[in-house]
Design a protein around this motif. Sequence first.
Motif, PDB file in Angstrom:
ATOM      1  N   GLY A  46       1.368  -2.921  -0.861  1.00 27.90           N
ATOM      2  CA  GLY A  46       2.480  -1.987  -0.780  1.00 27.90           C
ATOM      3  C   GLY A  46       3.722  -2.388  -1.545  1.00 27.90           C
ATOM      4  N   GLN A  47       3.750  -3.607  -2.078  1.00 24.04           N
ATOM      5  CA  GLN A  47       4.914  -4.086  -2.815  1.00 24.04           C
ATOM      6  C   GLN A  47       4.655  -3.984  -4.323  1.00 24.04           C
ATOM      7  N   LYS A  48       5.613  -3.340  -5.031  1.00 21.96           N
ATOM      8  CA  LYS A  48       5.454  -3.185  -6.472  1.00 21.96           C
ATOM      9  C   LYS A  48       5.550  -4.535  -7.173  1.00 21.96           C
ATOM     10  N   LEU A  49       4.594  -4.790  -8.096  1.00 20.72           N
ATOM     11  CA  LEU A  49       4.622  -6.033  -8.860  1.00 20.72           C
ATOM     12  C   LEU A  49       5.736  -5.995  -9.904  1.00 20.72           C
ATOM     13  N   PRO A  50       6.411  -7.108 -10.129  1.00 17.47           N
ATOM     14  CA  PRO A  50       7.392  -7.165 -11.221  1.00 17.47           C
ATOM     15  C   PRO A  50       6.693  -6.879 -12.547  1.00 17.47           C
ATOM     16  N   PRO A  51       7.387  -6.238 -13.495  1.00 19.98           N
ATOM     17  CA  PRO A  51       6.753  -5.875 -14.773  1.00 19.98           C
ATOM     18  C   PRO A  51       6.095  -7.049 -15.492  1.00 19.98           C
ATOM     19  N   GLU A  52       6.737  -8.231 -15.490  1.00 18.97           N
ATOM     20  CA  GLU A  52       6.175  -9.371 -16.209  1.00 18.97           C
ATOM     21  C   GLU A  52       4.849  -9.824 -15.608  1.00 18.97           C
ATOM     22  N   GLU A  53       4.783  -9.892 -14.265  1.00 14.76           N
ATOM     23  CA  GLU A  53       3.533 -10.285 -13.612  1.00 14.76           C
ATOM     24  C   GLU A  53       2.451  -9.248 -13.852  1.00 14.76           C
ATOM     25  N   ALA A  54       2.811  -7.969 -13.729  1.00 11.49           N
ATOM     26  CA  ALA A  54       1.838  -6.903 -13.958  1.00 11.49           C
ATOM     27  C   ALA A  54       1.328  -6.935 -15.393  1.00 11.49           C
ATOM     28  N   SER A  55       2.224  -7.183 -16.363  1.00  8.90           N
ATOM     29  CA  SER A  55       1.844  -7.218 -17.765  1.00  8.90           C
ATOM     30  C   SER A  55       0.830  -8.316 -18.042  1.00  8.90           C
ATOM     31  N   ARG A  56       1.042  -9.487 -17.469  1.00  4.15           N
ATOM     32  CA  ARG A  56       0.108 -10.600 -17.693  1.00  4.15           C
ATOM     33  C   ARG A  56      -1.258 -10.320 -17.078  1.00  4.15           C
ATOM     34  N   ILE A  57      -1.271  -9.748 -15.888  1.00  5.05           N
ATOM     35  CA  ILE A  57      -2.548  -9.426 -15.238  1.00  5.05           C
ATOM     36  C   ILE A  57      -3.293  -8.360 -16.028  1.00  5.05           C
ATOM     37  N   VAL A  58      -2.554  -7.337 -16.474  1.00  4.83           N
ATOM     38  CA  VAL A  58      -3.178  -6.250 -17.235  1.00  4.83           C
ATOM     39  C   VAL A  58      -3.722  -6.773 -18.563  1.00  4.83           C
ATOM     40  N   ASP A  59      -2.949  -7.620 -19.236  1.00  6.37           N
ATOM     41  CA  ASP A  59      -3.412  -8.195 -20.501  1.00  6.37           C
ATOM     42  C   ASP A  59      -4.742  -8.906 -20.321  1.00  6.37           C
ATOM     43  N   LYS A  60      -4.812  -9.737 -19.290  1.00  5.21           N
ATOM     44  CA  LYS A  60      -6.030 -10.515 -19.068  1.00  5.21           C
ATOM     45  C   LYS A  60      -7.197  -9.592 -18.698  1.00  5.21           C
ATOM     46  N   ALA A  61      -6.922  -8.596 -17.831  1.00  2.96           N
ATOM     47  CA  ALA A  61      -7.986  -7.686 -17.398  1.00  2.96           C
ATOM     48  C   ALA A  61      -8.522  -6.851 -18.563  1.00  2.96           C
ATOM     49  N   TYR A  92       0.972  -4.034 -29.902  1.00  2.00           N
ATOM     50  CA  TYR A  92       1.647  -4.591 -28.726  1.00  2.00           C
ATOM     51  C   TYR A  92       1.534  -6.111 -28.705  1.00  2.00           C
ATOM     52  N   ARG A  93       0.326  -6.634 -28.995  1.00  2.00           N
ATOM     53  CA  ARG A  93       0.159  -8.094 -29.009  1.00  2.00           C
ATOM     54  C   ARG A  93       1.006  -8.728 -30.121  1.00  2.00           C
ATOM     55  N   PHE A  94       1.102  -8.040 -31.252  1.00  2.00           N
ATOM     56  CA  PHE A  94       1.900  -8.548 -32.372  1.00  2.00           C
ATOM     57  C   PHE A  94       3.375  -8.651 -31.975  1.00  2.00           C
ATOM     58  N   VAL A  95       3.912  -7.596 -31.359  1.00  2.00           N
ATOM     59  CA  VAL A  95       5.315  -7.593 -30.962  1.00  2.00           C
ATOM     60  C   VAL A  95       5.554  -8.585 -29.831  1.00  2.00           C
ATOM     61  N   LEU A  96       4.602  -8.679 -28.904  1.00  2.00           N
ATOM     62  CA  LEU A  96       4.744  -9.577 -27.763  1.00  2.00           C
ATOM     63  C   LEU A  96       4.825 -11.035 -28.211  1.00  2.00           C
ATOM     64  N   ALA A  97       4.077 -11.368 -29.266  1.00  2.00           N
ATOM     65  CA  ALA A  97       4.107 -12.745 -29.778  1.00  2.00           C
ATOM     66  C   ALA A  97       5.484 -13.080 -30.355  1.00  2.00           C
ATOM     67  N   LYS A  98       6.165 -12.097 -30.908  1.00  2.00           N
ATOM     68  CA  LYS A  98       7.487 -12.319 -31.486  1.00  2.00           C
ATOM     69  C   LYS A  98       8.608 -12.163 -30.463  1.00  2.00           C
ATOM     70  N   HIS A  99       8.382 -11.303 -29.470  1.00  2.00           N
ATOM     71  CA  HIS A  99       9.411 -11.021 -28.463  1.00  2.00           C
ATOM     72  C   HIS A  99       8.802 -11.086 -27.062  1.00  2.00           C
ATOM     73  N   PRO A 100       8.583 -12.286 -26.526  1.00  2.00           N
ATOM     74  CA  PRO A 100       7.966 -12.440 -25.201  1.00  2.00           C
ATOM     75  C   PRO A 100       8.726 -11.722 -24.093  1.00  2.00           C
ATOM     76  N   ALA A 101      10.031 -11.507 -24.292  1.00  2.00           N
ATOM     77  CA  ALA A 101      10.835 -10.838 -23.265  1.00  2.00           C
ATOM     78  C   ALA A 101      10.376  -9.406 -23.025  1.00  2.00           C
ATOM     79  N   LEU A 102       9.549  -8.872 -23.932  1.00  2.58           N
ATOM     80  CA  LEU A 102       9.037  -7.507 -23.772  1.00  2.58           C
ATOM     81  C   LEU A 102       8.193  -7.373 -22.509  1.00  2.58           C
ATOM     82  N   ARG A 103       7.699  -8.491 -22.010  1.00  2.00           N
ATOM     83  CA  ARG A 103       6.900  -8.454 -20.782  1.00  2.00           C
ATOM     84  C   ARG A 103       7.727  -7.988 -19.583  1.00  2.00           C
ATOM     85  N   SER A 104       9.031  -8.085 -19.678  1.00  2.00           N
ATOM     86  CA  SER A 104       9.881  -7.655 -18.561  1.00  2.00           C
ATOM     87  C   SER A 104      10.003  -6.135 -18.497  1.00  2.00           C
ATOM     88  N   LYS A 105       9.454  -5.438 -19.500  1.00  2.00           N
ATOM     89  CA  LYS A 105       9.477  -3.981 -19.539  1.00  2.00           C
ATOM     90  C   LYS A 105       8.143  -3.424 -19.036  1.00  2.00           C
TER      91      LYS A 105
END
Length: 388
Positions: free
Chosen positions: A335-350, A258-271
């Motif tokens: 109660g508000q769903k986080l956008p995928p990109e924000e959630a992805s960055r938080i999860v990565d760091k955690a 996942y980190r390998f693909v993310l480095a090549k395709h940052p837009a994947l964070r929107s998924k």
Amino acid sequence: MSIQLAVRERMQLLEIPETELLWAWIAQSSLGAPLPEGWDDFLDEDGQKAYYHGKTKRLQRTHPMLERFTVLYKKVKDVNDRGGKVESERKMESMLYVIMNELLNRCNRELPPVTPELLERCSLLFAVDTSEDFKMTNIMKVAMADYAEEQYDVLVTTQTKLTVQNFVDRVRKEMVRIEVHEKPDATVMCSEYSDKPAVVKNLVTFDFYSLEGFAATHSTGKRKNHETAKVEQTVCSIFPRRLATCEVDNQFYSDEGYRFVLAKHPALRSKHLKILGGYRCQEYVEKKAEVLTEDTLEFLSWEGYFKLFRHKQLTGGLYNYLLTIDQEGYFFRLGQKLPPEEASRIVDKARFLAGGGEWASFTDDQHDAYWYNLRDKVVTKTNPYFSY
């Protein structure tokens, strides 16, 4: 059978020479080891115990957990041969006493007990490679700080003799947890094309095949009529020798993939990033995480959260921000769903922090915070995780 005899026999089974008593603790830790998830044991037609994994169709006579203990032995022996060169348990404990006395002397001078230099020396005694084993090194650092606090209080109040056995037992227990119990099974690979994961098993020859390997060997001849069974394993689409840990946009990845693909395709964070099996509670690892503390980045079940919350009430360090996690792995803030990109960055760091990243935090003698890079052995006073 006596414990000593059982350990000696287990050492032989784990390929540990009987003269290398420094590693006898690995053999002893393996006694009574449970089966990994998905494995069952049974008696075959000869009355001998065998082991079977229902999903991958693996069948073997060796307890599958023992293979992991053998890998642990070979790993620590290699590290010790290259660095520590500790020859015996007695020498190891003697050198550890020196380090622990230095920890307690720093406590007596009201200085932070653990320094990078003491951490490196202690890790070397346990054959932990700090430049690679970040998680275990960070656990070692916490154990050293806890030991210093506990032993200093005991020595001040009772004047009892310094002991290190509890510390040794704690560290080794953590090593077994990380290197044995938490290690995933290896991917079952094709016997015809070794770089491709298996999808079927030939129940006559007991060989494993990928689709390509099966087509190449079973399209004609006697094998064409051989009975087969499906091999169930979810592998990384980038690194097929690794099992997948997450799913993104209908593709499966290991953490590295996942980190390998993310480095090549940052837009994947929107998924949406879905962790297979869900997030695990860091306080009760057998439970799924239901919340993520946004200020400390800890995955916790509600039970784990309230346990730590009560502790933080006593210490005055309450959690201020909390994200909840639903069954599909979506994150919610108030109660508000986080956008995928924000959630992805938080999860990565955690997840990066939970795995024990390469930066370890320390406090210097002036009680200012700094960070030590375990891989490169450099220091910075700027929190490196802010930019991760």
